[in-house]
Design an enzyme around this catalytic site. Sequence first.
Site, mmCIF file in Angstrom:
data_model
loop_
_atom_site.group_PDB
_atom_site.id
_atom_site.type_symbol
_atom_site.label_atom_id
_atom_site.label_comp_id
_atom_site.label_asym_id
_atom_site.label_seq_id
_atom_site.Cartn_x
_atom_site.Cartn_y
_atom_site.Cartn_z
ATOM 1 N N ALA A 127 -15.050 1.243 -64.298
ATOM 2 C CA ALA A 127 -15.994 0.131 -64.425
ATOM 3 C C ALA A 127 -15.534 -0.724 -65.591
ATOM 4 C CB ALA A 127 -17.410 0.652 -64.644
ATOM 5 N N TYR A 131 -17.449 -5.137 -63.869
ATOM 6 C CA TYR A 131 -17.639 -4.129 -62.819
ATOM 7 C C TYR A 131 -18.679 -3.090 -63.211
ATOM 8 C CZ TYR A 131 -14.111 -5.625 -59.473
ATOM 9 O OH TYR A 131 -13.414 -6.319 -58.505
ATOM 10 N N ASP A 216 -13.278 3.710 -55.738
ATOM 11 C CA ASP A 216 -13.638 2.421 -56.325
ATOM 12 C C ASP A 216 -15.123 2.419 -56.671
ATOM 13 O OD1 ASP A 216 -11.075 1.454 -56.087
ATOM 14 O OD2 ASP A 216 -11.457 0.398 -54.192
ATOM 15 N N ASP A 218 -17.096 -0.449 -56.838
ATOM 16 C CA ASP A 218 -17.857 -1.496 -56.152
ATOM 17 C C ASP A 218 -18.205 -1.060 -54.731
ATOM 18 O OD1 ASP A 218 -15.121 -1.562 -55.654
ATOM 19 O OD2 ASP A 218 -15.119 -3.704 -55.174
ATOM 20 N N HIS A 238 -7.183 3.464 -44.072
ATOM 21 C CA HIS A 238 -7.705 2.144 -44.423
ATOM 22 C C HIS A 238 -8.507 1.595 -43.243
ATOM 23 C CE1 HIS A 238 -7.896 -2.033 -45.648
ATOM 24 N NE2 HIS A 238 -7.345 -1.723 -46.822
ATOM 25 N N THR A 250 0.747 -3.193 -44.056
ATOM 26 C CA THR A 250 1.174 -4.054 -45.169
ATOM 27 C C THR A 250 1.820 -3.222 -46.281
ATOM 28 O OG1 THR A 250 -1.063 -3.940 -46.095
ATOM 29 C CG2 THR A 250 -0.523 -5.830 -44.691
ATOM 30 N N GLU A 308 -2.018 0.812 -54.572
ATOM 31 C CA GLU A 308 -2.169 1.224 -53.179
ATOM 32 C C GLU A 308 -0.817 1.316 -52.485
ATOM 33 O OE1 GLU A 308 -5.580 0.061 -50.399
ATOM 34 O OE2 GLU A 308 -3.973 -1.304 -49.781
#
Length: 357
Positions: A127, A131, A216, A218, A238, A250, A308
Amino acid sequence: MFTNNWGKSGRKKYCLFIIFIICLSLLFIFSFSWHTLENSEWHPRAMFPCKAVSTSKASYLDLDQLKEVKLQRMLYEKPETLKPPRSDVLIMTPWFAPIVWDGTFNIDILNEQFHQRGVRIGLTVFAIKKYTVFVKTFLETAEKFFMVGHKVNYYVFTDRASEIPNITLSEGRHLVVLDVPSYKRWQEVTMRRMEIIRNYSRELFINEVDYLVCVDVDMRFNDHVGVESLSNVFGTLHPGYFGASRQYFTYERRSQSQACIPSDEGDFYYAGGYFGGTVEEVFKLTNHCHQAIMTDKENNIEAIWHDESHLNKYFLYHKPTKILSPEYLWADYGGSPAAVKRRRFIAIPKDSQIRNK
């Protein structure tokens, strides 16, 4: 040639002397060889070393003290050998790692097993800057849905400790606020996570928990997330690419980057927002990714999707022992596929500028 003066008695004594010398030489050679072997990695005792108990690195496991994990009497439907629980999705990888979807596990059995082992779980989030506004919702929903009934330490890394709310937690669950530096660019913040998790795995986590779940902040928990997700090392599919072909992943494709994955390789595309495993395995993962990131930095290159991208490279050559379906990290990418029956952990819509505040 012996003379007559030597006689039979002399020849006999001479032969005994020679035999004595030979035996003494063989004994010396054998003793020397055994000493050398005993101190080498090939010695029989060295070939089967005992694993050190995680809570005390200096001690060794006493096999007589192993705890029996025996299930209590339980009533549930019999598993059917010829009727797999899900036929609409892949539930096993080619390297025999299960892919966890709704309907593929019995949480009552798993809870009983993990309770008897007394497993402790650490949940890490970062955080940084603004955040911190997500922490309250994150913790409140985690108390409702994350590893309910199990021992949990919430590790919140932040540069604004005073803004972390004081949430009432269930018994056996603790909030640990850890101060970390901030960085100007959010890309730098996300990549530094690997270094920080690595360092704390070695200095703190190894003494406090058995498993780490790194996610994460959020996000909010929306449904059950339990011990069915735990394994030696696990990643999450994902939500934007779990149904895509390899050519659309990607991955980082530039050969100059340590995260580069050739176009003819790749199993799945893993999300950077949910991974974990035992503390030892998370240490190895984060250490590897951090070193790769630092090598890229020295070469003035930054992987396309930062940490990532490095996580995907790691999982390509260090196969995860379990994979979580997109149920465990869901975001709305323009639809809700029928395969995703439950959305357990959901991204919270946010102001696009919050990363820079």
